[in-house]
Design a protein around this motif. Sequence first.
Motif, PDB file in Angstrom:
ATOM      1  N   VAL A  51       0.914  -1.048   5.248  1.00  0.00           N
ATOM      2  CA  VAL A  51       0.299  -2.362   5.098  1.00  0.00           C
ATOM      3  C   VAL A  51       0.897  -3.074   3.890  1.00  0.00           C
ATOM      4  CG1 VAL A  51      -1.860  -3.558   4.565  1.00  0.00           C
ATOM      5  CG2 VAL A  51      -1.865  -1.619   6.152  1.00  0.00           C
ATOM      6  N   GLY A 108      -0.772   4.311  -0.391  1.00  0.00           N
ATOM      7  CA  GLY A 108      -1.757   5.359  -0.203  1.00  0.00           C
ATOM      8  C   GLY A 108      -1.208   6.445   0.718  1.00  0.00           C
ATOM      9  N   PRO A 109      -1.987   7.510   0.943  1.00  0.00           N
ATOM     10  CA  PRO A 109      -1.445   8.673   1.655  1.00  0.00           C
ATOM     11  C   PRO A 109      -0.991   8.385   3.080  1.00  0.00           C
ATOM     12  CG  PRO A 109      -3.795   8.938   1.203  1.00  0.00           C
ATOM     13  CD  PRO A 109      -3.343   7.735   0.443  1.00  0.00           C
ATOM     14  N   ARG A 110      -1.756   7.579   3.827  1.00  0.00           N
ATOM     15  CA  ARG A 110      -1.329   7.354   5.215  1.00  0.00           C
ATOM     16  C   ARG A 110      -0.165   6.371   5.275  1.00  0.00           C
ATOM     17  NH1 ARG A 110      -6.895   7.760   8.797  1.00  0.00           N
ATOM     18  NH2 ARG A 110      -7.965   7.278   6.858  1.00  0.00           N
ATOM     19  N   CYS A 111      -0.225   5.291   4.502  1.00  0.00           N
ATOM     20  CA  CYS A 111       0.909   4.361   4.500  1.00  0.00           C
ATOM     21  C   CYS A 111       2.181   5.059   4.011  1.00  0.00           C
ATOM     22  CB  CYS A 111       0.586   3.136   3.650  1.00  0.00           C
ATOM     23  SG  CYS A 111      -0.587   1.999   4.444  1.00  0.00           S
ATOM     24  N   CYS A 139      -4.933   3.153  -1.422  1.00  0.00           N
ATOM     25  CA  CYS A 139      -5.379   2.775  -0.075  1.00  0.00           C
ATOM     26  C   CYS A 139      -6.085   1.419  -0.077  1.00  0.00           C
ATOM     27  CB  CYS A 139      -6.313   3.856   0.456  1.00  0.00           C
ATOM     28  SG  CYS A 139      -6.977   3.465   2.077  1.00  0.00           S
ATOM     29  N   CYS A 176      -5.794   1.888   7.121  1.00  0.00           N
ATOM     30  CA  CYS A 176      -4.684   2.851   7.069  1.00  0.00           C
ATOM     31  C   CYS A 176      -4.004   3.056   8.420  1.00  0.00           C
ATOM     32  CB  CYS A 176      -5.180   4.205   6.587  1.00  0.00           C
ATOM     33  SG  CYS A 176      -6.386   4.182   5.290  1.00  0.00           S
ATOM     34  N   CYS A 183       0.842  -1.199   0.000  1.00  0.00           N
ATOM     35  CA  CYS A 183       0.000   0.000   0.000  1.00  0.00           C
ATOM     36  C   CYS A 183       0.876   1.247   0.000  1.00  0.00           C
ATOM     37  CB  CYS A 183      -0.935   0.030   1.207  1.00  0.00           C
ATOM     38  SG  CYS A 183      -1.946   1.526   1.175  1.00  0.00           S
ATOM     39  N   PHE A 232      -7.474   0.327   2.863  1.00  0.00           N
ATOM     40  CA  PHE A 232      -8.462   0.587   3.921  1.00  0.00           C
ATOM     41  C   PHE A 232      -7.951   0.602   5.361  1.00  0.00           C
ATOM     42  CE2 PHE A 232     -11.527  -0.494   0.519  1.00  0.00           C
ATOM     43  CZ  PHE A 232     -12.220   0.687   0.526  1.00  0.00           C
TER      44      PHE A 232
HETATM   45  S1  FES Z   1      -3.274   4.334   2.962  1.00  0.00           S
HETATM   46 FE1  FES Z   1      -2.588   2.271   3.196  1.00  0.00          FE
HETATM   47  S2  FES Z   1      -4.347   1.212   3.931  1.00  0.00           S
HETATM   48 FE2  FES Z   1      -5.054   3.243   3.575  1.00  0.00          FE
END
Ligand code: FES
Length: 252
Positions: free
Chosen positions: A196, A151-154, A187, A191, A149, A189
């Motif tokens: 992840v 995505g923004p938080r990962c 993402c 996060c 992942c 999910f």
């Molecule tokens: S940003 Fe990685 S699970 Fe949501």
Amino acid sequence: MSRHVLLVARAVTHHGGEATVRRLAVDVAAVVGAPVVACFLDGAAPSLHDALDAAADAGATEVLLVATHLPPDRYLDTWLRRAHADWAAGRRNPPPTSVALPLAEQPALVTAVVAAVGGPVTPLTGRPGPFRAAAWTAVPRHRHHVLVCRGPRCTAYGANDVAGALTGRLAAHGLGDDDVLVTSTGCLFPCSIGPVVVVHPDDSWYPHVDVGLAVRIVDEHLCGAGPLDGRPPRAGGTGDFADAAQVDRAED
Ligand code: FES
């Protein structure tokens, strides 16, 4: 007063644009006479969090974020605010930070498009062969599919380093796409327990992956006996991992 400008872009959905954003940062810095840095909400380094840290550590008294996409990217506009709020909450005395108007609303954009319309052109000479090549119909025969992942938080939690560690370790083992296919994703999910990493077909979801755990996933899961102890699969939607995912989505 020291103002730092961050050009914030996305890489997960805009492949191959990183170099352009970095070059744009250099060119803009030469004009405005202030530090201008390219950074990424997802999919590439440096992350927005790391760029904010670097600006603050360099003594920035003010930070300006410029969402660098045409047309405007609603996801980027929303998540750069959330990512900045998360970064500021974990930082003592963060510098005041603002966000610029979207590039698409800048009058100078018209000037840029007019210059492109009236400027040099390059004839298109491509052939359709690669678009329909037989190679793009073959299903890869890898034995494991690893989803990373980004995505923004990962990304904020270190996914760029995790992705580099995974691919580097696989290369050190001499494994390529036909053995282990690594795919960076948006993402997935859950996060709040990122970064992840997911390994299929084992349905093993690894939360809080760092460089050390990434190396162990390669050595012990992908090249060894299978899923790591203490990092259970999804387990039918129960347990800490599933609970965290529920809480996280409820916040959105
Ligand atoms: S940003 Fe990685 S699970 Fe949501």
